[in-house]
Design an enzyme around this catalytic site. Structure first.
Site, PDB file in Angstrom:
ATOM      1  N   SER A  41       0.831  -1.205   0.000  1.00 43.33           N
ATOM      2  CA  SER A  41       0.000   0.000   0.000  1.00 43.33           C
ATOM      3  C   SER A  41       0.863   1.250   0.000  1.00 43.33           C
ATOM      4  O   SER A  41       1.964   1.260   0.565  1.00 43.33           O
ATOM      5  CB  SER A  41      -0.897  -0.004   1.245  1.00 43.33           C
ATOM      6  OG  SER A  41      -1.491   1.263   1.447  1.00 43.33           O
TER       7      SER A  41
ATOM      8  N   TYR B 241      -2.471  -0.219   9.904  1.00 44.37           N
ATOM      9  CA  TYR B 241      -2.621  -0.796   8.564  1.00 44.37           C
ATOM     10  C   TYR B 241      -1.319  -0.659   7.780  1.00 44.37           C
ATOM     11  O   TYR B 241      -0.826  -1.624   7.192  1.00 44.37           O
ATOM     12  CB  TYR B 241      -3.767  -0.105   7.827  1.00 44.37           C
ATOM     13  CG  TYR B 241      -3.875  -0.478   6.367  1.00 44.37           C
ATOM     14  CD1 TYR B 241      -4.258  -1.767   5.994  1.00 44.37           C
ATOM     15  CD2 TYR B 241      -3.586   0.444   5.365  1.00 44.37           C
ATOM     16  CE1 TYR B 241      -4.351  -2.125   4.654  1.00 44.37           C
ATOM     17  CE2 TYR B 241      -3.680   0.099   4.028  1.00 44.37           C
ATOM     18  CZ  TYR B 241      -4.062  -1.190   3.679  1.00 44.37           C
ATOM     19  OH  TYR B 241      -4.144  -1.534   2.353  1.00 44.37           O
TER      20      TYR B 241
END
Length: 324
Positions: A127, A152
């Site tokens: 990501s 995350y």
């Protein structure tokens, strides 16, 4: 090839599966169909794939070690694309354990399955959030990414480190893809295009964080899916690689909202708020390596991409309304 694709009922997963199936690959899709967002949307995505004779679906969770071991042993895939993960920066503040279970425990199960079954190549979702509060633009894969600002992001950075270890120890070819703000038809309800579009059409105000002073490298889903498959097919000159995959054209958030307003023919009621914890001000992908090494070339500009998004959203919302 026979491809094991985890997260096949997800936003990116469904589009990647379609490309693989259309070119003749066999796709074994796994998804746990959890309720992080509406499972009916996931089922509808699966419905787009079930007409293909070379598609097989298995419901299961990659954090279940015995399930993953059984899948690898029974199905014997050639290559693996791991897109299954607990997504969302903000939700990681509310429910951190879900991220460790899916993104860390699940990923080690996938790595072990690859190692023990002579998998040719593992592609996995990282990501853009790994860049944290980086202020150097554009973000380069050569930048240090040691300061994540959300759990995350920390789990995605951990995935890259875990993959590096397996590439080094076991010569397992791995490719991590740092996705930059993906949008388009079949997108997720927790992401800004859906949140903005649904609020505007329903006459609710939209929440605009950091007073709207934000930029994102919005990347259309078709470009993301095509780039993912190109990465899967890359010539393995180095067993370990990480690439940025984005549009290389950051857009002001207020411009993004303006295009949605124009496509809907409605003006949004705007609620300006401070920056959220775990968020970043701007993202901007340097995709030079992906272009040079696999021929990636994003083709969809924001006007076209959002027009496609709004059309899909209206069709989907209308069909749901009729069902209800």
């Amino acid at each position: 090839m026979k491809i094991l694709l985890t997260g096949c009922a997800g936003f990116i997963g469904m589009h990647v599966a379609k490309i693989l199936l259309l070119r003749g690959d066999e796709v074994l899709g796994i998804d746990n169909l959890n309720d992080y967002y509406d499972p009916e949307l996931k089922q509808a995505r699966l419905g787009q794939l079930k007409g293909y004779s070379r598609f097989k679906f298995m419901k299961g969770d990659i954090s279940d070690r015995s399930f993953v071991e059984d899948v690898f042993s029974a199905e014997k895939p050639d290559r693996v694309i791991n897109l299954a993960a607990q997504a969302g920066v903000r939700y990681s503040i509310e429910n951190p354990h879900a991220y460790i279970q899916s993104n860390i425990v699940g990923f080690i199960n996938i790595l072990e399955g690859c190692r023990n079954n002579a998998i040719q190549h593992l592609v996995y979702a990282s990501s853009s959030s790994v860049y944290g509060g980086n202020i150097k633009m554009p973000f380069s894969v050569n930048d240090r990414v040691d300061n994540p600002v959300s759990l995350y992001a920390a789990t995605k950075k951990s995935n890259e480190l875990m993959a590096h270890t397996y590439s080094h120890l076991y010569k397992l070819p791995t490719t991590g893809l740092r996705y930059f703000t993906v949008y388009g038809p079949w997108g997720r309800p927790d992401m800004s295009p859906w949140l903005f579009t649904s609020a505007i059409t329903e006459g609710r105000s939209i929440k605009i964080f950091n007073q709207g002073k934000m930029q994102r490298d919005f990347t259309y889903i078709d470009d993301i899916a095509e780039g993912t498959v190109r990465a899967l097919d890359r010539e393995i000159l180095q067993p370990y690689k990480v690439y940025n995959i984005g549009n290389q054209q950051p857009v002001e958030l207020m411009e993004f909202i303006g295009v949605i307003e124009r496509e809907l023919g409605q003006e949004a009621q705007k609620e300006f708020l401070p920056m959220q914890p775990g968020d970043v001000v701007a993202t901007f992908a340097d995709v030079g390596e992906l272009k040079r090494e696999v021929g990636y070339e994003p083709k969809t500009n924001l006007d076209v991409g959002l027009a496609n998004w709004v059309k899909w959203y209206k069709d989907y919302a209308l069909s749901r309304a009729e069902q209800e």
